[in-house]
Design an enzyme around this catalytic site. Structure first.
Site, mmCIF file in Angstrom:
data_model
loop_
_atom_site.group_PDB
_atom_site.id
_atom_site.type_symbol
_atom_site.label_atom_id
_atom_site.label_comp_id
_atom_site.label_asym_id
_atom_site.label_seq_id
_atom_site.Cartn_x
_atom_site.Cartn_y
_atom_site.Cartn_z
ATOM 1 N N ASN A 168 -22.344 9.496 33.777
ATOM 2 C CA ASN A 168 -22.218 8.169 34.395
ATOM 3 C C ASN A 168 -21.266 7.323 33.562
ATOM 4 O O ASN A 168 -21.230 7.429 32.337
ATOM 5 C CB ASN A 168 -23.571 7.464 34.487
ATOM 6 N N TRP A 186 -27.354 -2.466 29.843
ATOM 7 C CA TRP A 186 -27.429 -1.835 31.164
ATOM 8 C C TRP A 186 -28.707 -2.329 31.811
ATOM 9 O O TRP A 186 -29.792 -2.218 31.270
ATOM 10 C CB TRP A 186 -27.335 -0.318 31.095
ATOM 11 N N ASP A 281 -22.643 -16.119 31.841
ATOM 12 C CA ASP A 281 -22.493 -14.958 32.727
ATOM 13 C C ASP A 281 -21.646 -15.262 33.961
ATOM 14 O O ASP A 281 -21.231 -16.403 34.179
ATOM 15 C CB ASP A 281 -23.885 -14.466 33.136
HETATM 16 C C1 FMN Z 1 -16.854 -7.696 33.792
HETATM 17 C C2 FMN Z 1 -18.110 -7.025 34.220
HETATM 18 C C3 FMN Z 1 -19.229 -7.033 33.392
HETATM 19 C C4 FMN Z 1 -20.417 -6.415 33.767
HETATM 20 N N1 FMN Z 1 -21.488 -6.444 32.920
HETATM 21 C C5 FMN Z 1 -22.622 -5.794 33.261
HETATM 22 C C6 FMN Z 1 -23.725 -5.772 32.368
HETATM 23 O O1 FMN Z 1 -23.696 -6.350 31.288
HETATM 24 N N2 FMN Z 1 -24.836 -5.083 32.750
HETATM 25 C C7 FMN Z 1 -24.917 -4.433 33.953
HETATM 26 O O2 FMN Z 1 -25.939 -3.809 34.223
HETATM 27 N N3 FMN Z 1 -23.891 -4.460 34.832
HETATM 28 C C8 FMN Z 1 -22.742 -5.123 34.502
HETATM 29 N N4 FMN Z 1 -21.688 -5.135 35.367
HETATM 30 C C9 FMN Z 1 -21.825 -4.494 36.693
HETATM 31 C C10 FMN Z 1 -21.750 -2.984 36.618
HETATM 32 O O3 FMN Z 1 -20.608 -2.579 35.928
HETATM 33 C C11 FMN Z 1 -21.743 -2.418 38.030
HETATM 34 O O4 FMN Z 1 -22.984 -2.733 38.630
HETATM 35 C C12 FMN Z 1 -21.497 -0.925 38.083
HETATM 36 O O5 FMN Z 1 -21.466 -0.516 39.429
HETATM 37 C C13 FMN Z 1 -22.562 -0.163 37.362
HETATM 38 O O6 FMN Z 1 -22.302 1.205 37.475
HETATM 39 P P1 FMN Z 1 -23.506 2.244 37.539
HETATM 40 O O7 FMN Z 1 -24.029 2.200 38.944
HETATM 41 O O8 FMN Z 1 -22.892 3.536 37.178
HETATM 42 O O9 FMN Z 1 -24.533 1.804 36.576
HETATM 43 C C14 FMN Z 1 -20.492 -5.757 35.006
HETATM 44 C C15 FMN Z 1 -19.378 -5.730 35.839
HETATM 45 C C16 FMN Z 1 -18.191 -6.352 35.462
HETATM 46 C C17 FMN Z 1 -17.016 -6.302 36.382
HETATM 47 MN MN MN Z 2 -22.753 5.300 38.317
#
Ligand code: FMN
Ligand code: MN
Length: 485
Positions: A168, A186, A281
């Site tokens: 991932n 996360w 945020d």
């Molecule tokens: C600039 C930015 C910062 C982010 N920070 C977080 C974070 O701190 N924690 C989180 O869970 N998702 C954060 N996200 C959202 C995740 O990157 C997004 O939900 C992503 O689809 C997660 O991928 P996954 O499904 O593989 O976990 C952020 C997105 C962006 C664009």
């Molecule tokens: Mn993913």
């Protein structure tokens, strides 16, 4: 397509879409304030490179994706919808009608294998290897005054499911506690958190690699709401039309994008938690401090002359709006695979992705709008949709004013509002409980007798085609004449 962030920056320079800031601004609030100010200018402002941040040994790049034109350039298209067409084609393999037809379709199969990542031996991101490297070498920004510390905001956090080995990649912020430890934010619904959950159940340490400043397609892909178990590198391969090059880490059993600027190798222990936040945020509010897993850094690798690529989140619109817009467009054809009646969808900037979701549908049966709400609340990260407005297909959901007009004229609140509860975004501080709260659906479609609405409903105003064509001619004259005046 850009092979790394350096070539993307060079192209932005050529197009005069990037500004260098030579003043020695501080990574503590000053740089972030400039990024925020620039993001608030019309269209999102230019990309920024801070050449000499105070006290830092490398430049800071930000707002690289902070406009529609740069987001398109980053993903190699003129319009984001062009990508949707390609993805649609790749995910809808045509059934061969016979042997010759099957042969004709072979290139499609090879296109699919062309998307698999490949491992390389030599990588720019490992030009320098520092076993005792620390985060004090990076110009990590503190972005808002009440922040708990500096935060790495645009990392590619790479993990593998300890049971299945599935990879991932997600973008999760990391609060810097000291030179060898950070928070690992996360959220419970995300891919990284699931891998950590499995590792904790097994009582095992979870290896984590963090890539900073990979190429534009990879940076986007880490933010994309890929369904669980689908590799973000597949998406990057499809968008980038090339195999992503990965290199083995030095101290953990993971691969990282070879073209990254900086890589942090380390691990997260089972059971360990530490206070993380507060953090200014993308809700435009400070996320409250809470307990999160801890990342232990054990090795830093980097290019000889790395650039620190980051983003600042805050009151919208900011750079993440454009990353989100890309996901809105790219995932629409994939959502249509199970919900073909969806015509379009739009996440207004002020709604921060999922607070306001506007959907238009080709309404086919009674209760159809409610079916779409239920489907969204059950579909990946769309589960976070807090207010879903469903309209008929003749309404342009990209036009927020039109949707507001339709809501006002087509909705009886005593009849057309659905209220339910379920999982909500971790960042929703208005919810009745953390991660659990209310959702609202607004059925703004025209109601049918079969939905129990027998009262006559008036027609929308539209003139005849002939009168409209005449009006267009006259309007052209009027506007040309007023242009001359
Ligand atoms: C600039 C930015 C910062 C982010 N920070 C977080 C974070 O701190 N924690 C989180 O869970 N998702 C954060 N996200 C959202 C995740 O990157 C997004 O939900 C992503 O689809 C997660 O991928 P996954 O499904 O593989 O976990 C952020 C997105 C962006 C664009
Ligand atoms: Mn993913």
């Amino acid at each position: 397509m850009f092979s790394d962030i350096n070539s993307f920056i060079a192209e932005l320079e050529r197009r005069r879409e990037l500004v260098h800031v030579a003043e020695p601004l501080s990574p503590d609030l000053e740089i972030a304030a400039v990024i925020d100010r620039v993001s608030k200018s019309p269209g999102g402002g230019p990309a920024l490179v801070f050449d000499r941040p105070a006290g830092a040994s490398m430049p800071v790049a930000a707002n690289l994706f902070g406009s529609m034109s740069r987001m398109c350039l980053a993903l190699g298209v003129d319009r984001l919808d062009d990508l949707a067409g390609e993805i649609d084609e790749l995910t809808t393999p045509p059934m061969p009608k016979g042997f010759m037809d099957a042969i004709r379709l072979m290139p499609l199969a090879s296109r699919l294998t062309d998307l698999m990542p490949k491992t390389v031996k030599d990588a720019p991101c490992q030009e320098v290897v520092k076993m005792d490297g620390g985060l004090d070498e990076l110009p990590v920004l503190r972005t808002w005054p009440d922040d708990g510390g500096p935060f790495i905001t645009l990392p590619l956090v790479i993990t593998r499911d300890p049971e299945t080995g599935m990879r991932n990649i997600g973008t999760y912020r990391m609060q810097v506690y000291d030179r060898r430890t950070t928070g690992m934010h996360w959220q419970r619904h995300k891919g990284g958190a699931q891998h950590h959950r499995v590792a904790e159940r097994m009582g095992k340490r979870l290896e984590v690699a963090v890539a900073l400043g990979a190429d534009p397609v990879l940076i986007y892909s880490a933010t994309a709401p890929m369904p669980e178990g689908l590799d973000e590198l597949m998406l990057a391969g499809i968008i980038g039309k090339r195999r992503v090059e990965m290199v083995k880490c030095r101290t953990v059993d993971l691969e990282v994008p070879a073209n990254a600027q900086i890589v942090l190798e380390g691990y997260v222990e089972p059971g360990e938690r530490r206070r993380e936040g507060p953090f200014g945020d993308h809700t435009g509010l400070y996320s409250l401090a809470d307990d999160f897993p801890v990342f232990h850094l054990q090795c830093v690798t980097m290019r000889k002359n790395p650039i620190y690529v980051t983003t600042v989140v805050g009151i919208p619109p900011m750079e993440d709006l454009y990353l989100g817009k890309a996901s809105e467009r790219i995932f629409l054809p994939l959502i249509r695979k199970t919900l073909p009646e969806i015509v379009d969808m739009h996440f207004p900037a002020a709604g921060i992705f999922h607070n306001i979701v506007l959907v238009s549908i080709d309404k086919r049966y009674p209760g159809h709008a409610r079916k779409i709400m239920s489907a969204f609340w059950g579909l990946g990260q769309l589960m976070f949709s807090k207010c879903i407005v469903v309209v008929d297909k003749d309404v342009d959901v990209q036009n927020e004013a039109e949707v507001a007009w339709i809501c006002g004229t087509h909705v009886d609140p005593s009849r057309d509002i659905v209220i339910t509860t379920g999982p909500v975004d971790d960042l929703d501080d208005a919810a009745i409980q953390p991660s659990f709260g209310g959702k609202m659906g607004i059925d703004a479609t025209r109601k049918w007798p079969s939905e129990g609405v027998t009262r006559e409903f008036p027609k929308r105003l539209v003139t005849t085609d002939a009168a409209r064509r005449r009006a267009e001619d006259i309007w052209k004259k009027i506007s040309d004449d007023s242009g001359k005046r």
